[in-house]
Design a protein around this motif. Sequence first.
Motif, PDB file in Angstrom:
ATOM      1  N   GLY A 173       0.651  -1.412  -0.266  1.00  0.00           N
ATOM      2  CA  GLY A 173       0.057   0.078   0.293  1.00  0.00           C
ATOM      3  C   GLY A 173       0.517   0.985  -0.004  1.00  0.00           C
ATOM      4  O   GLY A 173       0.659   1.966  -0.869  1.00  0.00           O
ATOM      5  N   ILE A 174       1.638   1.604   0.749  1.00  0.00           N
ATOM      6  CA  ILE A 174       2.365   2.710   0.797  1.00  0.00           C
ATOM      7  C   ILE A 174       3.360   2.524  -0.265  1.00  0.00           C
ATOM      8  O   ILE A 174       3.448   3.968  -1.179  1.00  0.00           O
ATOM      9  CB  ILE A 174       3.460   2.734   2.146  1.00  0.00           C
ATOM     10  CG1 ILE A 174       4.173   3.954   2.679  1.00  0.00           C
ATOM     11  CG2 ILE A 174       4.315   1.560   1.810  1.00  0.00           C
ATOM     12  CD1 ILE A 174       3.633   4.711   2.300  1.00  0.00           C
ATOM     13  N   LEU A 175       4.553   1.654  -0.526  1.00  0.00           N
ATOM     14  CA  LEU A 175       5.014   1.473  -2.237  1.00  0.00           C
ATOM     15  C   LEU A 175       3.555   2.510  -2.847  1.00  0.00           C
ATOM     16  O   LEU A 175       4.325   2.885  -3.874  1.00  0.00           O
ATOM     17  CB  LEU A 175       4.997   0.711  -2.747  1.00  0.00           C
ATOM     18  CG  LEU A 175       6.451   0.740  -3.686  1.00  0.00           C
ATOM     19  CD1 LEU A 175       7.724   1.510  -3.545  1.00  0.00           C
ATOM     20  CD2 LEU A 175       6.778  -0.400  -3.723  1.00  0.00           C
ATOM     21  N   TRP A 176       2.332   1.569  -3.537  1.00  0.00           N
ATOM     22  CA  TRP A 176       2.243   1.639  -4.801  1.00  0.00           C
ATOM     23  C   TRP A 176       1.724   3.364  -5.001  1.00  0.00           C
ATOM     24  O   TRP A 176       1.562   4.686  -5.042  1.00  0.00           O
ATOM     25  CB  TRP A 176       0.454   1.197  -4.363  1.00  0.00           C
ATOM     26  CG  TRP A 176      -1.141   1.576  -4.644  1.00  0.00           C
ATOM     27  CD1 TRP A 176      -1.954   2.190  -4.549  1.00  0.00           C
ATOM     28  CD2 TRP A 176      -0.854   1.965  -6.965  1.00  0.00           C
ATOM     29  NE1 TRP A 176      -2.915   1.968  -6.111  1.00  0.00           N
ATOM     30  CE2 TRP A 176      -1.898   1.963  -6.844  1.00  0.00           C
ATOM     31  CE3 TRP A 176       0.439   1.306  -7.347  1.00  0.00           C
ATOM     32  CZ2 TRP A 176      -2.304   2.814  -8.772  1.00  0.00           C
ATOM     33  CZ3 TRP A 176      -0.218   2.246  -8.921  1.00  0.00           C
ATOM     34  CH2 TRP A 176      -1.904   2.397  -9.005  1.00  0.00           C
ATOM     35  N   ASP A 177       1.601   3.979  -3.075  1.00  0.00           N
ATOM     36  CA  ASP A 177       1.114   5.485  -2.871  1.00  0.00           C
ATOM     37  C   ASP A 177       2.273   6.345  -3.501  1.00  0.00           C
ATOM     38  O   ASP A 177       1.897   7.218  -4.210  1.00  0.00           O
ATOM     39  CB  ASP A 177       0.601   5.828  -0.983  1.00  0.00           C
ATOM     40  CG  ASP A 177      -0.561   5.303  -1.180  1.00  0.00           C
ATOM     41  OD1 ASP A 177      -1.670   4.802  -1.924  1.00  0.00           O
ATOM     42  OD2 ASP A 177      -1.189   4.857   0.374  1.00  0.00           O
ATOM     43  N   ALA A 178       3.673   5.790  -2.479  1.00  0.00           N
ATOM     44  CA  ALA A 178       5.033   6.556  -3.128  1.00  0.00           C
ATOM     45  C   ALA A 178       5.276   6.669  -5.262  1.00  0.00           C
ATOM     46  O   ALA A 178       5.440   7.893  -4.908  1.00  0.00           O
ATOM     47  CB  ALA A 178       5.721   6.078  -1.837  1.00  0.00           C
ATOM     48  N   LEU A 179       4.551   5.397  -5.651  1.00  0.00           N
ATOM     49  CA  LEU A 179       4.959   5.535  -6.979  1.00  0.00           C
ATOM     50  C   LEU A 179       3.888   6.414  -7.948  1.00  0.00           C
ATOM     51  O   LEU A 179       4.206   6.905  -8.677  1.00  0.00           O
ATOM     52  CB  LEU A 179       4.909   3.761  -7.380  1.00  0.00           C
ATOM     53  CG  LEU A 179       6.407   2.937  -6.870  1.00  0.00           C
ATOM     54  CD1 LEU A 179       5.552   1.870  -7.667  1.00  0.00           C
ATOM     55  CD2 LEU A 179       7.563   3.562  -7.135  1.00  0.00           C
ATOM     56  N   ARG A 180       2.697   6.534  -6.986  1.00  0.00           N
ATOM     57  CA  ARG A 180       2.034   7.566  -7.768  1.00  0.00           C
ATOM     58  C   ARG A 180       2.104   8.966  -7.026  1.00  0.00           C
ATOM     59  O   ARG A 180       2.122   9.808  -8.239  1.00  0.00           O
ATOM     60  CB  ARG A 180       0.319   7.240  -7.172  1.00  0.00           C
ATOM     61  CG  ARG A 180      -0.070   6.309  -7.860  1.00  0.00           C
ATOM     62  CD  ARG A 180      -1.788   5.862  -7.142  1.00  0.00           C
ATOM     63  NE  ARG A 180      -2.134   5.602  -5.877  1.00  0.00           N
ATOM     64  CZ  ARG A 180      -3.643   6.256  -5.218  1.00  0.00           C
ATOM     65  NH1 ARG A 180      -4.304   6.039  -5.912  1.00  0.00           N
ATOM     66  NH2 ARG A 180      -3.185   6.138  -4.276  1.00  0.00           N
ATOM     67  N   ALA A 181       2.368   9.570  -6.172  1.00  0.00           N
ATOM     68  CA  ALA A 181       2.965  10.609  -5.812  1.00  0.00           C
ATOM     69  C   ALA A 181       3.833  11.269  -6.148  1.00  0.00           C
ATOM     70  O   ALA A 181       4.277  12.141  -6.538  1.00  0.00           O
ATOM     71  CB  ALA A 181       3.055   9.762  -4.450  1.00  0.00           C
ATOM     72  N   GLY A 182       5.408  10.272  -6.604  1.00  0.00           N
ATOM     73  CA  GLY A 182       6.664  10.033  -7.569  1.00  0.00           C
ATOM     74  C   GLY A 182       5.854  11.055  -8.818  1.00  0.00           C
ATOM     75  O   GLY A 182       7.137  11.941  -9.674  1.00  0.00           O
ATOM     76  N   ASN A 183       4.902  10.920  -9.353  1.00  0.00           N
ATOM     77  CA  ASN A 183       4.460  11.618 -10.865  1.00  0.00           C
ATOM     78  C   ASN A 183       3.994  13.432 -10.957  1.00  0.00           C
ATOM     79  O   ASN A 183       4.814  13.917 -11.608  1.00  0.00           O
ATOM     80  CB  ASN A 183       2.792  11.135 -11.282  1.00  0.00           C
ATOM     81  CG  ASN A 183       3.312   9.564 -11.551  1.00  0.00           C
ATOM     82  OD1 ASN A 183       4.016   9.000 -11.639  1.00  0.00           O
ATOM     83  ND2 ASN A 183       1.810   8.779 -11.367  1.00  0.00           N
ATOM     84  N   THR A 184       4.153  13.794  -9.422  1.00  0.00           N
ATOM     85  CA  THR A 184       4.113  15.164  -9.408  1.00  0.00           C
ATOM     86  C   THR A 184       4.347  15.117  -8.808  1.00  0.00           C
ATOM     87  O   THR A 184       4.984  16.719  -8.839  1.00  0.00           O
ATOM     88  CB  THR A 184       2.509  15.312  -9.076  1.00  0.00           C
ATOM     89  OG1 THR A 184       1.940  14.794  -8.287  1.00  0.00           O
ATOM     90  CG2 THR A 184       1.629  14.631 -10.492  1.00  0.00           C
ATOM     91  N   GLY A 185       4.691  15.157  -7.506  1.00  0.00           N
ATOM     92  CA  GLY A 185       5.647  15.216  -5.895  1.00  0.00           C
ATOM     93  C   GLY A 185       7.056  15.201  -6.511  1.00  0.00           C
ATOM     94  O   GLY A 185       7.617  15.085  -7.339  1.00  0.00           O
ATOM     95  N   PRO A 186       7.354  16.585  -5.481  1.00  0.00           N
ATOM     96  CA  PRO A 186       9.510  16.571  -5.806  1.00  0.00           C
ATOM     97  C   PRO A 186      10.378  15.225  -5.412  1.00  0.00           C
ATOM     98  O   PRO A 186      11.645  15.398  -5.760  1.00  0.00           O
ATOM     99  CB  PRO A 186       9.135  18.177  -4.663  1.00  0.00           C
ATOM    100  CG  PRO A 186       7.933  17.868  -3.839  1.00  0.00           C
ATOM    101  CD  PRO A 186       7.229  16.780  -4.367  1.00  0.00           C
ATOM    102  N   LEU A 187       9.688  14.651  -4.902  1.00  0.00           N
ATOM    103  CA  LEU A 187      10.480  12.810  -4.229  1.00  0.00           C
ATOM    104  C   LEU A 187      10.250  12.511  -5.213  1.00  0.00           C
ATOM    105  O   LEU A 187       8.983  11.668  -4.342  1.00  0.00           O
ATOM    106  CB  LEU A 187      10.447  13.189  -2.936  1.00  0.00           C
ATOM    107  CG  LEU A 187      11.518  11.907  -2.220  1.00  0.00           C
ATOM    108  CD1 LEU A 187      12.842  12.851  -2.230  1.00  0.00           C
ATOM    109  CD2 LEU A 187      11.167  12.105  -0.820  1.00  0.00           C
ATOM    110  N   ARG A 188      10.903  11.838  -5.837  1.00  0.00           N
ATOM    111  CA  ARG A 188      10.797  10.340  -7.089  1.00  0.00           C
ATOM    112  C   ARG A 188      10.993   9.435  -6.626  1.00  0.00           C
ATOM    113  O   ARG A 188      12.555   9.233  -6.816  1.00  0.00           O
ATOM    114  CB  ARG A 188      10.957  11.026  -8.728  1.00  0.00           C
ATOM    115  CG  ARG A 188      10.078  11.989  -8.301  1.00  0.00           C
ATOM    116  CD  ARG A 188      10.071  12.631 -10.215  1.00  0.00           C
ATOM    117  NE  ARG A 188      11.213  12.945 -10.466  1.00  0.00           N
ATOM    118  CZ  ARG A 188      11.672  13.600 -11.377  1.00  0.00           C
ATOM    119  NH1 ARG A 188      10.886  14.068 -12.518  1.00  0.00           N
ATOM    120  NH2 ARG A 188      13.133  14.239 -11.280  1.00  0.00           N
TER     121      ARG A 188
END
Length: 484
Positions: A173-188
């Motif tokens: 769950g947390i990795l899925w959220d992180a990979l989606r966040a990386g599309n627009t966030g500053p940490l990828r």
Amino acid sequence: MDSLLFLSARRLVAHRPLPTVPAQLYPVLFQAAFLDGRPLVLQDLVAQWPFPVLNFQQIVGHRELLQDHPSKLCIQSVILAVVEQLRQDLEEAGRDSSRCRLRVLDVTGLRDDAAGRAPEGMSVWSGTVALAKACVEVSKYQQELQKRGSGATAVLRFVDIHTDLFVNGTSYGILWDALRAGNTGPLRLKCREFQAEELCLAGIVSLLKSLDPSGVRRVDLRFNNLGLGGLSLVLPHLSRFLDLRSLRLPYSNVDVRRPTPESVLGIRCLARELGKLQSLRELNLGSSRLSGNLRHILCKLEAPLESLELAFCSLLPADFAFLSQSFHAPALKRLDLSGHDFSQTLLQPLQHLLEETSASLLHLDLMECRLTDSHLDALLASLQHCSCLRSLGLFGNSFSTAGLKDLLRKTVVLPDLRLVVYPIPVDCYKPGLDPGWILEEQLDRECLGAVSAELSRMLESFGRADVVWTSNPYGHGALDYFSL
């Protein structure tokens, strides 16, 4: 021996705050702070990091060095420092006033070993979770500032984290959220090696589709119970990883010993998708029941494999014949055929295969293959042609002490051989036992100790004390294709 520069750096990082120092001293200060366990100093260094890249392996040292140090807290402190810098960037409404110039944080290769020499080390799983949480935290903070209208609407600085990812049902769950966040966030997150264990088919597919394809060199899917049908659905998502060199699919619950119309179609799909992986050089199909189908599975590959693991794959003479005649044989550097019965009809096909691979083969595993003293002459006749061989795994076979001595005498001529994992001799077990049911407590340890000492003396007498002969199949570090 530590250099004078490093000793001076250790004195500096023992006190906080650090004085102003030239940019070229930051790497050695980081190394000293990391190895001395000074997380607050590490945060200070990251906050003013003067270079675009911070690579743990290059700065701190090799994995063996890291394993002897409590690295978890230090790695966490570096991640927190990166998060804090990005939060400050977002708060300052687009003004790039930070002294930190970091753009790439490379934490690949920081794996803790199976022996667990450093209990406070950062495992791949815990590292994956920590990095994923950091990505999600920065993304949420960015969204909060945008909602309040008090932060930057556009990100001026991105930080890419190059890492190896290990995910299971707990961390999905947390990795899925992180990979989606990386599309627009500053940490990828930028994945180098991806390992998924005990995940459902849909979960594996969703993560593979979310990974940035650049730089992915290995995909390792194990204990996922995919079956041939599941692999046929997963593998089409790998063709976009143009740098993929290693594909590991052990324990995938594939059994094609009895052909059916569905299995024939599944094998064709598997072969077709493997053929699309033009950079592929390592393939692990361990514990798949492939009897007679190896030719059909590998037939679409356009470049030869350099590492092939087929342990416990129920191979037939026809599979060995195909492999011996294929363009893979003269390119193979690593071959694992453990778990096959070489006591009868497969011994001659094995000999032929070893002759075809003899010019390139570096590592050979033949563990638990029902080999006895009576098979040694045939095996050694082929092994002696493998002039580049570095390691040989024979654990779990049934050799006597006399057989092991003969094996040693005839393999010391191999100039590059450095490791032999030999089976516990059958005469080191208490008499009257069924060899198929030998238990640890029935081992005569005094006898085994005497055998070990005698083998060591023989190695010294041959001038080959550099070769490690051991009956322990663990503790030598997992052999990795990328270190061949």
